[in-house]
Each structure stands twice: as structure tokens, then as C-alpha cells.
Design an enzyme around this catalytic site. Structure first.
Site, PDB file in Angstrom:
ATOM      1  N   SER A  61       0.794  -1.240   0.000  1.00 20.41           N
ATOM      2  CA  SER A  61       0.000   0.000   0.000  1.00 20.41           C
ATOM      3  C   SER A  61       0.822   1.282   0.000  1.00 20.41           C
ATOM      4  O   SER A  61       0.294   2.345  -0.317  1.00 20.41           O
ATOM      5  CB  SER A  61      -0.918   0.032   1.220  1.00 20.41           C
ATOM      6  OG  SER A  61      -2.151  -0.543   0.903  1.00 20.41           O
ATOM      7  N   LYS A  64       0.830   3.339  -3.035  1.00 17.96           N
ATOM      8  CA  LYS A  64      -0.317   4.207  -3.344  1.00 17.96           C
ATOM      9  C   LYS A  64       0.075   5.674  -3.271  1.00 17.96           C
ATOM     10  O   LYS A  64      -0.502   6.514  -3.948  1.00 17.96           O
ATOM     11  CB  LYS A  64      -1.466   3.925  -2.364  1.00 17.96           C
ATOM     12  CG  LYS A  64      -2.069   2.535  -2.530  1.00 17.96           C
ATOM     13  CD  LYS A  64      -3.018   2.179  -1.393  1.00 17.96           C
ATOM     14  CE  LYS A  64      -3.611   0.787  -1.608  1.00 17.96           C
ATOM     15  NZ  LYS A  64      -4.331   0.269  -0.447  1.00 17.96           N
ATOM     16  N   TYR A 188      -1.228  -2.073 -10.986  1.00 19.02           N
ATOM     17  CA  TYR A 188      -1.421  -1.963  -9.529  1.00 19.02           C
ATOM     18  C   TYR A 188      -0.704  -3.093  -8.773  1.00 19.02           C
ATOM     19  O   TYR A 188       0.002  -2.858  -7.803  1.00 19.02           O
ATOM     20  CB  TYR A 188      -2.929  -1.938  -9.216  1.00 19.02           C
ATOM     21  CG  TYR A 188      -3.219  -1.981  -7.734  1.00 19.02           C
ATOM     22  CD1 TYR A 188      -3.051  -0.852  -6.933  1.00 19.02           C
ATOM     23  CD2 TYR A 188      -3.637  -3.161  -7.125  1.00 19.02           C
ATOM     24  CE1 TYR A 188      -3.292  -0.893  -5.565  1.00 19.02           C
ATOM     25  CE2 TYR A 188      -3.879  -3.216  -5.759  1.00 19.02           C
ATOM     26  CZ  TYR A 188      -3.706  -2.080  -4.989  1.00 19.02           C
ATOM     27  OH  TYR A 188      -3.938  -2.136  -3.631  1.00 19.02           O
ATOM     28  N   TYR A 239      -5.025   3.111   7.220  1.00 17.05           N
ATOM     29  CA  TYR A 239      -6.326   2.442   7.047  1.00 17.05           C
ATOM     30  C   TYR A 239      -7.325   2.974   8.077  1.00 17.05           C
ATOM     31  O   TYR A 239      -7.280   4.148   8.430  1.00 17.05           O
ATOM     32  CB  TYR A 239      -6.192   0.917   7.142  1.00 17.05           C
ATOM     33  CG  TYR A 239      -4.988   0.349   6.422  1.00 17.05           C
ATOM     34  CD1 TYR A 239      -4.763   0.640   5.076  1.00 17.05           C
ATOM     35  CD2 TYR A 239      -4.089  -0.475   7.062  1.00 17.05           C
ATOM     36  CE1 TYR A 239      -3.673   0.109   4.404  1.00 17.05           C
ATOM     37  CE2 TYR A 239      -2.994  -1.011   6.394  1.00 17.05           C
ATOM     38  CZ  TYR A 239      -2.797  -0.705   5.067  1.00 17.05           C
ATOM     39  OH  TYR A 239      -1.724  -1.223   4.425  1.00 17.05           O
ATOM     40  N   VAL A 257       0.783  -4.021   3.687  1.00 12.22           N
ATOM     41  CA  VAL A 257       0.569  -5.337   4.297  1.00 12.22           C
ATOM     42  C   VAL A 257       1.795  -6.251   4.300  1.00 12.22           C
ATOM     43  O   VAL A 257       1.738  -7.349   4.842  1.00 12.22           O
ATOM     44  CB  VAL A 257      -0.622  -6.122   3.686  1.00 12.22           C
ATOM     45  CG1 VAL A 257      -1.946  -5.544   4.098  1.00 12.22           C
ATOM     46  CG2 VAL A 257      -0.494  -6.250   2.200  1.00 12.22           C
TER      47      VAL A 257
HETATM   48  N1  GLN Z   1      -1.392  -5.317  -2.645  1.00 13.50           N
HETATM   49  C1  GLN Z   1      -2.232  -5.169  -1.493  1.00 13.50           C
HETATM   50  C2  GLN Z   1      -3.678  -5.258  -1.898  1.00 13.50           C
HETATM   51  O1  GLN Z   1      -4.043  -4.689  -2.883  1.00 13.50           O
HETATM   52  C3  GLN Z   1      -1.965  -3.860  -0.832  1.00 13.50           C
HETATM   53  C4  GLN Z   1      -2.846  -3.617   0.362  1.00 13.50           C
HETATM   54  C5  GLN Z   1      -2.149  -3.080   1.546  1.00 13.50           C
HETATM   55  O2  GLN Z   1      -0.916  -3.009   1.645  1.00 13.50           O
HETATM   56  N2  GLN Z   1      -2.950  -2.728   2.514  1.00 13.50           N
HETATM   57  O3  GLN Z   1      -4.467  -5.893  -1.253  1.00 13.50           O
END
Ligand code: GLN
Length: 308
Positions: A61, A64, A188, A239, A257
Site C-alpha cells: 500500500s 499508493k 497496480y 487504514y 501489508v
Molecule cells: N497489494 C495489497 C492489496 O491490494 C496492498 C494492500 C495493503 O498493503 N494494505 O491488497
């Protein structure tokens, strides 16, 4: 500073084992829960490191943030926020049922999965081109030309990413997402698999908090862009734990994650932390303990008032 990092990491080491590896991306199960490392870059540019600071892990994430910066630089702020909201959310990062409500026409923000898939779709270019731009920008921000992506993690998520696929197709059906959905998802998944270490994360954070030098944004100055990214991270970066995190830590941060946390210190400073065991919100369990202690000890919380 070395002593502080050593002490705080060691005080939080037992949390590492209590965390849970992200199992919905099978390749992430290969991570070693014993790994725990930190890098802290000061505003003078000194980098202090401790533990497994050099261990590679995927951005997940945290990518992002890079994609968001790129999307604004290519499309301008107005066009991006026509498509994606700037609202914090009380839902997990991979929730998307609200997107199916008749009056909802945007993902809540660019830091949840639906919003990030949308942001990535706005980056210009065909096929591999979008990803190359994200990778290049990551290298520039982290000041490390050797950064690349982890093929195994990428393929693992691509094979199992039904949830992200579902939300992307839902957004397409509502005409929120345009362009080739599979291409966007591919970009992505690849951006999520970009591999870094904690030094790279500290540099990335420092690049943003020094005002994104050398980048140009349509309709927004670099200073305001920095404020926007910081505000976004403070309200949405961790989050659905973001509000509590702001009170407890008070530092604009983004987690992923795979167990990374990137935290922005003022005037070009930054922190990168890695420990792959996660808590129930998908944030690194030991990482969270470390940043909480560090914020208290170094008085990093933006809400902290020295005069009271
Ligand atoms: N690649 C992970 C997903 O799309 C990224 C999510 C995350 O790091 N919270 O679920």
C-alpha cells in the site's frame, strides 16, 4: 539516536511474533517474522539504522502514495479529485461494498485499494509504460536506482487478487473506472510488488517532506502538494486505524501489508520501519509499537504542544 533506536526496537521485539503475516497474498507468507528493522533520516540528512534495516520487502500500500503523486503531476489536482474522494474511512482497506450504493460515485480516498486502483488508472501510458513511470518515480524519491520489483510477489497477488479485481470491475460497471481494467490491475499489482528496504522508505518520506524537489504539479504548488500528501497520510494512511494513530503517533504515515511503515518527519526527515507480522487492521504490529514509542520519546506528534 543509535541508543534510542536500539532500545525502542528491542522493547517491541516480542510484538513481532504476535503479529500475523498477510496470507491473502501467498508469497508474503515467506516473510520471516523475526525480521525487524528501522532507518531514521534526520532533517540534516543523516541516516540512523538498526536491526534488519537492509531487509527487502514489497511496498504494497505504500506504493499508493507514489501513484497518487504521479497521477496529480500528470492530471492536475482537480481532475484526480473528480474521480476519487478525500474522505477518511472507517472501513478496512479492501472494503468496497459502499461503492455499490446508488449515490456513491467515487472511492473514499486514494489510500484504500479501490481509490488506489482508480489513481493508477489515471496515470498515462499503455501497458508497461505506467508501471515504468511508477518505478522511476519510486527510484527518484528513494534516491536508489537499483530498486526493482519482486516478480514472485507480483505473480502471487495477480493470481489471487479476486477482491481487487471485483472492486475494479464494479467501478468499471458504474463508469467510475475507465480504460483497460486488466491493464490497470496489472500495473497496480506490480507497483505493490516494488521491493525496498527501510533506508529507501526513510528517503521516500524525506523526499516528500522536503517539498518534492524537482517535481511539478498542475494547479498546485509543491508546498501545497506536500501539505496535501501529509494531510492525506494523517487522515487515511493507516487504514481504519488512522484517527487513533494520529492521536497516538501524530506523524503522517503510510503502511503496507508486507509490514512496512513510512513516516514523514518535518523538513526532509523520514522514518522507514519493517516488521512483517500484522495486527487486525493490517498494520505492522511491532512497527506500530516502535513508532508509538519513538513519537513519545522524540516528541514527534504534530499535536504535541511544548508550552503546556
Ligand atoms: N497489494 C495489497 C492489496 O491490494 C496492498 C494492500 C495493503 O498493503 N494494505 O491488497
Amino acid at each position: 539516536m543509535e541508543e534510542i533506536l536500539y532500545r525502542i526496537v528491542e522493547n517491541n521485539r516480542d510484538l513481532a511474533q504476535k503479529g500475523k503475516l498477510a496470507d491473502y497474498i501467498p508469497a508474503l507468507l515467506k516473510a520471516d517474522k523475526n525480521h525487524i528493522g528501522i532507518s531514521l533520516k534526520t532533517e540534516e540528512g543523516l541516516v540512523y539504522k538498526y536491526g534488519d534495516y537492509n531487509q527487502g520487502f514489497t511496498l504494497q500500500s505504500i506504493s499508493k502514495v507514489v501513484a497518487f503523486i504521479l497521477a496529480i503531476s500528470e492530471n492536475g489536482m482537480e481532475d484526480v479529485f473528480k474521480k476519487v474522494g478525500l474522505d477518511s474511512t472507517d472501513e478496512p482497506f479492501n472494503a468496497f461494498t459502499k461503492l455499490d450504493l446508488p449515490n456513491v460515485n467515487k472511492p473514499a480516498n486514494p489510500m484504500i485499494n479501490s481509490g488506489a486502483i482508480l489513481t493508477t488508472s489515471l496515470i498515462k501510458g499503455d501497458g508497461e509504460e505506467k508501471f515504468k513511470k511508477i518505478l522511476e518515480l519510486t527510484r527518484l524519491m528513494a534516491n536508489n536506482e537499483s530498486i526493482t520489483f519482486n516478480e514472485e510477489v507480483y505473480l502471487s497477488e495477480k493470481l489471487t487478487g479476486s477482491r481487487n479485481r471485483a472492486m475494479a470491475y464494479l467501478m468499471e460497471s458504474k463508469r467510475i473506472l475507465s480504460g483497460n481494467v486488466e491493464d490497470t490491475l496489472d500495473t497496480y499489482f506490480k507497483q505493490c510488488a516494488i521491493e525496498v528496504n527501510t533506508v529507501d522508505l526513510a528517503n521516500l518520506a524525506g523526499f516528500i517532506s522536503s517539498g518534492l524537489p524537482g517535481l511539478e504539479f498542475e494547479g498546485i504548488s509543491n508546498k501545497d502538494m506536500m501539505l496535501l500528501v501529509k494531510g492525506l497520510l494523517l487522515t487515511c494512511g493507516m487504514y481504519n486505524y488512522s484517527a487513533k494513530y494520529t492521536i497516538e503517533v501524530g506523524v503522517p504515515s503510510k503502511s503496507g501489508v508486507s509490514g512496512g511503515i513510512m513516516a514523514l518527519l518535518p523538513r526532509g526527515g523520514g522514518i522507514g520501519i519493517y516488521s512483517p507480522g500484522l495486527d487486525e487492521n493490517g498494520n505492522s504490529k511491532a512497527g506500530l509499537g516502535i513508532i508509538k514509542d519513538l513519537s513519545r520519546e522524540l516528541k514527534l506528534n504534530l499535536l504535541y504542544d511544548n508550552s503546556i
